[in-house]
Motif scaffolding. Structure first.
Motif, PDB file in Angstrom:
ATOM      1  N   CYS A 180       0.787  -1.242   0.000  1.00 38.56           N
ATOM      2  CA  CYS A 180       0.000   0.000   0.000  1.00 38.56           C
ATOM      3  C   CYS A 180       0.821   1.297   0.000  1.00 38.56           C
ATOM      4  CB  CYS A 180      -0.928   0.014   1.194  1.00 38.56           C
ATOM      5  SG  CYS A 180      -2.114   1.367   1.131  1.00 38.56           S
ATOM      6  N   LEU A 181       0.639   2.092  -1.034  1.00 34.63           N
ATOM      7  CA  LEU A 181       1.324   3.384  -1.145  1.00 34.63           C
ATOM      8  C   LEU A 181       0.455   4.528  -0.626  1.00 34.63           C
ATOM      9  CD1 LEU A 181       3.109   2.970  -4.616  1.00 34.63           C
ATOM     10  CD2 LEU A 181       4.104   2.745  -2.342  1.00 34.63           C
ATOM     11  N   ALA A 182      -0.674   4.189  -0.025  1.00 38.49           N
ATOM     12  CA  ALA A 182      -1.531   5.167   0.643  1.00 38.49           C
ATOM     13  C   ALA A 182      -2.095   6.206  -0.311  1.00 38.49           C
ATOM     14  CB  ALA A 182      -0.801   5.820   1.824  1.00 38.49           C
ATOM     15  N   SER A 183      -2.628   5.711  -1.397  1.00 41.64           N
ATOM     16  CA  SER A 183      -3.422   6.599  -2.251  1.00 41.64           C
ATOM     17  C   SER A 183      -4.539   5.769  -2.865  1.00 41.64           C
ATOM     18  CB  SER A 183      -2.543   7.244  -3.335  1.00 41.64           C
ATOM     19  OG  SER A 183      -3.268   8.271  -3.975  1.00 41.64           O
TER      20      SER A 183
END
Lengths: 504, 568, 164
Positions: C133-136
């Motif tokens: 997860c790259l948090a977007s």
């Protein structure tokens, strides 16, 4: 990250610790000054990024705002750092009391009352106190801190400075995930600006309050969102979470000194609580679920995105249908993961019993108000605010396998159940999606999850086992439908076969 | 008693000092809690989860409600927590309840065992740890008896040469981190670590570095499974065939407590034995491994020897050897005789030396000092195990100080006969052929063939430390028991027997039949030993003489105990 | 030690270390980041240099390096691409994005496994790996090329054109 605070809550309700629920009610503050809520009328947002009318933007006031930039001048032009000025003229305890009376619950995951957390610092402490901002945003489905950090860094710096003043910290770190390299640069620039303006450094605003904030970049590990794992990481070690007791950060945190770890969004709220007054702020949202929070919606909706809403004032139905434009055409809802990927899944056709006594009622998924307590009553959690919507086009086996892949990859490996169990669950669902599983594998899958749940050092155990537990509980038929009875008792060697098929 | 708290364990109430770890409290009352990562001398990471138990406390009253009333014993009913807690790191609290049995605890143990074995190779038939493996033991006691793990196991390095004395099998490792913590916290040589993460976590040394600390073998003792094994002991003997004898190390004045593992008279390994006043749970590798010569029949003296008229050694019976020695000695007056004994001898042997000297009216009794550098851990500068015994029993203030005058006296023809017991004067006491040339009679007793024996008129095989019993005083003044592991080879006798028999041949002495009889005489005649009974010494010894000597490793452990980092 | 650390890089490193007045060991991540930024990956020489700088046993640095996917232990391509594979991005097509990127860059991922997460194109221009997860999550599929972040990636050609 969701699991961190969930865990904190469970351990802090050990014997002899006051139950958090009873301390969150707003307290009386005779000298309380109230301030008007910020209005949004004068603000224009970038085209296509306008807030939904259901939103109440406090934290995200400046996100996607026309004419806004990250500079300190812009921030100061809107009253930036006024609340820090106010804070340093107060008694530190009075600042904490405002946060307590606001009923602010942590926005990282489990919603533990922030003011209460601060008051756990040992009373006669002689050691240095540290403040850490947990900007390791990594709970799948959550993407709120990204926008605060990238677009409104000074809001965070001001919140941190106020919090540091309240808890007596002279040194603070922002632990930011590695995957936000620009975010780290933006924060460092903001810190430099704030120091130049006298908001950081020695003799802040002419007082004897001093504070240095440093940005510390992670290196790609979900476990660093767990506050004691984060602390170990910040100490330069493998981020193995610590056992609690005895290592509660408020007593024995960074370098075994009292340490407060708060989420980005939580620290930003502190600034607004001072501005509005704790009691006034507590009127935003619903009782015991006060303030606004940012919901992040992803998955199978027409318009995924982030929405700052008053806690509990928006239902799942409003969120999905009104704010996110509904499901994709021709699709129906299958499930929702309401609070980051570790939150237990809700099935679209379930009904939920919420409320107590006379207020007890059965509601559908659409009517769930998105607050901490109701989502807990529904058997899941508000978590970090990451809502993942799953429609009927999705294979549940595939979704669960994707989640299990994540947790197997992110398990730190320190303690036995999670280390061995998370990879085992992944391997079973690897076979499930490769048509190599037998029906009894689903039982084993569930048994493995239950052998992890509640038996680990940190809440990652729950985070990794709850998806499997809830998916098996709610979608057992569909999972079993993906298995083959003829594979019962046959030897399996999934890894080699998957590798050969290019699936690993 | 405010320092004691009431704790209920499996239904019974007990009292423990505040701060006691739950696991120690349970152990004290016989409710052993299985564990892997916990070790009282190391910090507690709580990572294995094997010690999960059910815990309860008096219920917290709801706001405004009255607290629950105590029953007639004064105890409030316990409200049991739904989740288990680790017993290793949590401490007891007033009115706490602990269940080490029952459904919750048993289910949890079964679950942890199943997960622990999921990626374990289960190669017990070829594993050295078999028979003393906690994984084996607990899977019998707490396992399911069948495994549900159908997947391919994680592959890790096997048979890794991590250091000169230690071998690592990473697939057997259960990541308890005991070895890492030992090297970090006790040995101060943090060369071990974990690499990778999750289920792939791998114990490793840095490429090119070695686990070569002189305390490295303690990691093999600490390893609860067969991941770290001793190169020296590997594949030598199945542990269940060996006899265990508790005794003490004699390589230095520390007198580390040890257990010797032997089968049919052959020693296979030595492990440190816990004594919190002496060596804690540890010992140096150099001392641990210095036993192989005992098994080496090539170098051992196996019978008495006497020189014939041509000066060649001939095998004689022990009786004849004593008679020949006595005959030779009786030609000299006491002032022409010297005795060089050894600070490797027990107090009982030294007492016999004293008695012999008195009988012979020997001019000088001396011992050979032996020193080296103290290592700042457990090895003391004094490399003799019983220097304090020499001082106390023989009454020598400065052992070794008369060695030069003995040489002079021999050269000047004042000393004609020399008896040397358990020392090789040429190798260890700086004597040369020339120094000994002036002697008319040289009688020696030693476990091995040696240059001094070659020059001796009569040679008597005397057992080494593993072949005799008695007591010694370590540098701290602690009286400890040395216990016989095995009989010496051939006609070897215990040194106290050698001295008794020689004295009897000389027409003195009478029926001493055991080392304990000698100890009783010690207690009767030497004030320091007054009132001490042999059986009081026990396995752990007793403090007897006050000295200002401390053991640095123990001092550091005490500090860590005081800081609450370890149990101790 | 054969690793040559430029003076200005060492100066930056020394400055970073001052951010941790209590314990130099705390600087291990920032020091490794700076070294990786310069040398592109963290090999044994880099680990040993960092260990000496921070007065640590090299194993204590390797413990950290090998824990975090953010540190590469093998050489990447000139442009390193990280594609998010976690749920929301996977639902939005990140596996397809990975396939497409591999096809366009000629990267063969068949040798990728747990111990070798990175695949490099034959000419060394590109390397690629999956990231968690790259948090977007609202704008999937997302990826990072070096430190640059891209969301809702649909035009792979346009993306790669920026890095050639």
């Amino acid at each position: 990250m969701t699991f961190m605070k969930a865990w904190t809550t469970s351990t802090l309700s050990l014997p002899n610790t006051p139950d958090p629920i009873f301390l969150t009610a707003p307290q009386n503050h005779p000298n309380h000054r109230t301030y008007p809520l910020p209005t949004m009328s004068a603000i224009t947002y970038k085209s296509g990024k306008e807030p939904h009318p259901n939103e109440r933007r406090i934290i995200f006031k400046n996100v996607d705002r026309e004419g806004w930039d990250q500079s300190i001048d812009t921030y100061e032009g809107e009253g930036g750092y006024d609340q820090l000025k106010r804070a340093v003229a107060m008694e530190p305890g009075a600042v904490t009391n405002e946060v307590k009376s606001a009923g602010l619950r942590g926005r990282g995951g489990a919603g533990f009352p922030a003011g209460l957390k601060w008051s756990f610092l040992p009373p006669n402490n002689t050691k240095p106190v540290y403040l850490i901002c947990n900007a390791d945003e990594s709970e799948p489905g959550t993407f709120k801190d990204r926008y605060i950090i990238h677009q409104d860094p000074h809001q965070l710096i001001e919140g941190m400075a106020i919090a540091a003043f309240a808890v007596g910290a002279k040194l603070a770190y922002i632990y930011i995930r590695e995957e936000f390299p620009q975010g780290a640069e933006i924060l460092e620039k903001a810190i430099t600006e704030a120091r130049e303006k006298g908001y950081l450094g020695k003799n802040i605003l002419g007082t004897d309050f001093e504070l240095e904030i440093y940005v510390h970049r992670g290196a790609g590990a979900y476990i660093c969102g767990e506050e004691t794992g984060l602390i170990e990481s910040l100490e330069g070690k493998r981020p193995y979470p610590r056992i609690k007791p005895p290592y509660f950060p408020a007593a024995m945190g960074l370098y075994l000194c009292p340490t407060i770890v708060n989420n980005v969004e939580t620290l930003c709220h502190v600034r607004h609580i001072l501005e509005m007054g704790g009691e006034e702020w507590s009127k935003v949202g619903t009782p015991n679920n006060t303030g606004t929070r940012i919901l992040c919606v992803s998955g199978d909706v027409k318009k995924p995105g982030y929405f700052e809403v008053e806690v509990g004032k928006v239902t799942m139905g409003e969120l999905i249908n009104d704010m996110c434009g509904g499901l994709k055409d021709g699709r129906s809802l299958k499930a929702v993961i309401p609070g980051g990927s570790s939150a237990k899944v809700l099935r679209a056709d379930e009904t939920f019993k919420v409320g107590k006594g006379d207020d007890c009622k059965e509601i559908s998924i659409w009517d769930i108000p998105m607050d901490f307590d109701t989502l807990a009553a529904c058997g899941s959690m508000a978590g970090s605010g990451g809502v993942i919507v799953i429609d009927d086009s999705r294979s549940i086996s595939w979704v669960l396998n994707n989640i299990n892949n994540f947790y197997a990859h992110e398990s730190c490996g320190q303690c036995t159940p999670c280390r061995e169990g998370s990879l085992w669950m992944k391997k079973i669902t690897d076979r499930l999606v490769a048509d190599k599983a037998a029906p009894s594998d689903i039982e084993t899958l569930d048994a493995v999850a239950r052998n992890i749940d509640g038996q680990t050092i940190c809440a990652f155990g729950e985070a990794s086992s709850w998806p499997t537990e809830s998916f098996v509980e709610k979608f057992k038929d569909e999972l079993i439908a993906d298995t083959k009875p003829e594979l019962e008792n046959t030897p399996v060697n999934a890894e080699k076969e998957l590798a050969a098929a290019g699936l690993l | 008693m405010s320092d004691l708290v009431d704790v209920q364990i499996n239904g019974e109430w007990h009292q423990f000092p505040k701060g006691t770890r739950m696991i120690e409290a349970c152990r004290e009352v016989g409710a052993e809690v299985p564990h892997y990562c916990y070790h009282p001398k190391l910090t507690s990471p709580g990572n294995c989860r094997m010690c999960l138990v059910q815990m309860g406390m008096p219920p917290r009253p709801a706001p405004g409600a009255e607290p629950a009333q105590p029953d007639e014993d004064g105890h409030v009913p316990i409200s049991w927590m739904p989740r288990p807690v680790i017993a290793c790191a949590n401490t007891v609290a007033p009115n706490m309840g602990i269940r080490t049995q029952g459904e919750l605890t048993e289910n949890v143990r079964e679950g942890v065992m199943e997960l622990m074995l999921a990626n374990h190779p289960l190669d017990c038939p070829i594993c050295d740890q078999a028979g003393e493996c906690h994984l084996q033991e607990y899977s019998v006691e707490h396992g399911k008896g069948e495994g549900r793990f159908r997947e391919q196991k994680v592959k890790k390095p096997k048979n890794v040469d991590v250091g000169p004395r230690i071998r690592l099998d990473d697939e057997r490792c259960i990541m308890c981190s005991r070895c890492i913590r030992f090297m970090d916290e006790v040995a101060d040589d943090p060369v071990l670590g974990f690499t990778d993460r999750g289920s792939h976590t791998t114990l490793a040394v840095y490429p090119g570095r070695e686990l070569d600390s002189n305390y490295s073998l303690n990691t093999a003792d600490l390893c609860p499974v067969g991941a770290l094994t001793s190169n020296d002991f590997r594949f030598q003997m199945r542990v269940w065939f060996m006899k265990e004898i508790n005794t003490i190390d004699t390589n230095c004045g520390t007198g580390a407590n040890i257990t010797v593992y032997a089968r049919q008279g052959e020693i296979f390994r030595i492990k440190p034995r816990q004594n919190n006043s002496v060596n804690s749970d540890w010992m140096p590798d150099s001392h641990r491994l210095s036993f192989h010569w005992i098994n080496d029949e090539e170098t051992r003296l196996t019978s008495a020897l006497a020189k014939d008229e041509n000066g060649n050694h001939q095998v004689v019976t022990n009786e004849n050897a004593y008679a020949i020695a006595a005959a030779k000695l009786s030609k000299y007056k006491g002032h022409e005789i010297a005795i060089i004994a050894s600070a490797r001898m027990t107090n009982e042997e030294l007492f016999m030396v004293k008695r012999l000297a008195k009988h012979l009216k020997a001019k000088i009794v001396e011992t050979v000092p032996r020193t080296g550098e103290a290592d700042g851990y457990l090895i003391s500068e004094d490399r003799n195990p019983n220097t304090l015994g020499v001082k106390t029993v023989l009454g020598l203030d400065d052992p070794g100080s008369q060695l030069e005058s003995i040489k002079d006296d021999i050269k000047q023809g004042q000393i004609h006969a020399l008896i040397t017991l358990q020392e090789d004067l040429i190798t260890d006491a700086g004597f040369t052929d020339d120094d000994l040339a002036g002697l008319d009679v040289l009688i020696s007793s030693y476990p091995c063939a040696n240059p001094t024996a070659e020059r001796s008129d009569v040679v008597l095989p005397g057992g080494c430390w593993a072949e005799k019993s008695g007591t010694m005083l370590n540098i701290q003044g602690r009286l400890q028991r040395l216990n016989k592991v095995t009989d010496g080879p051939g006609t070897t006798e215990e040194p106290w027997e050698v001295i008794r028999n020689l004295q009897q041949a000389l027409g003195g002495g009478n029926g001493i039949h055991s080392h304990t009889e000698i100890f009783n005489q010690l207690a009767e005649t030497i004030p320091v030993f007054a009132g001490v009974k042999f059986q009081d010494i026990g396995d752990l010894g007793i403090p007897l003489v006050e000295t200002d000597e401390t053991l640095p490793l123990l001092e550091r452990e005490k500090e860590r105990v005081a800081q609450g980092l370890i149990v101790g | 030690m054969s690793l040559e650390v430029p003076a200005d890089l060492e100066k930056q490193i020394d400055e970073r270390i001052t951010h941790y007045p209590v314990s130099k060991r705390s600087a291990v991540l920032p020091v490794l980041h700076l070294l990786q930024h310069h040398f592109r990956f963290v090999n044994e020489e880099v680990i040993e240099w960092a260990a000496a700088k921070l007065e640590l046993e090299p194993i204590k640095v390797l413990e950290v390096v090998s824990f975090y996917p953010g540190f590469r232990q093998s050489a990447p391509g000139k442009y390193h691409i990280r594609v998010c594979r976690t749920l929301s991005c996977a639902m939005a097509g990140s596996y397809e994005l990975m396939d497409s990127l591999c096809e366009k860059t000629g990267i063969d991922r068949s040798g990728v496994d747990h111990h070798n997460p990175i695949a490099v194109s034959a000419d060394g221009t590109y390397s690629i790996e999956f990231a968690e997860c790259l948090a977007s999550c609202g704008t999937g599929p997302v990826c990072m090329v070096e430190d640059d972040f891209y969301e809702s990636v649909d035009d792979v050609d346009a993306l790669l054109a920026k890095y050639s």
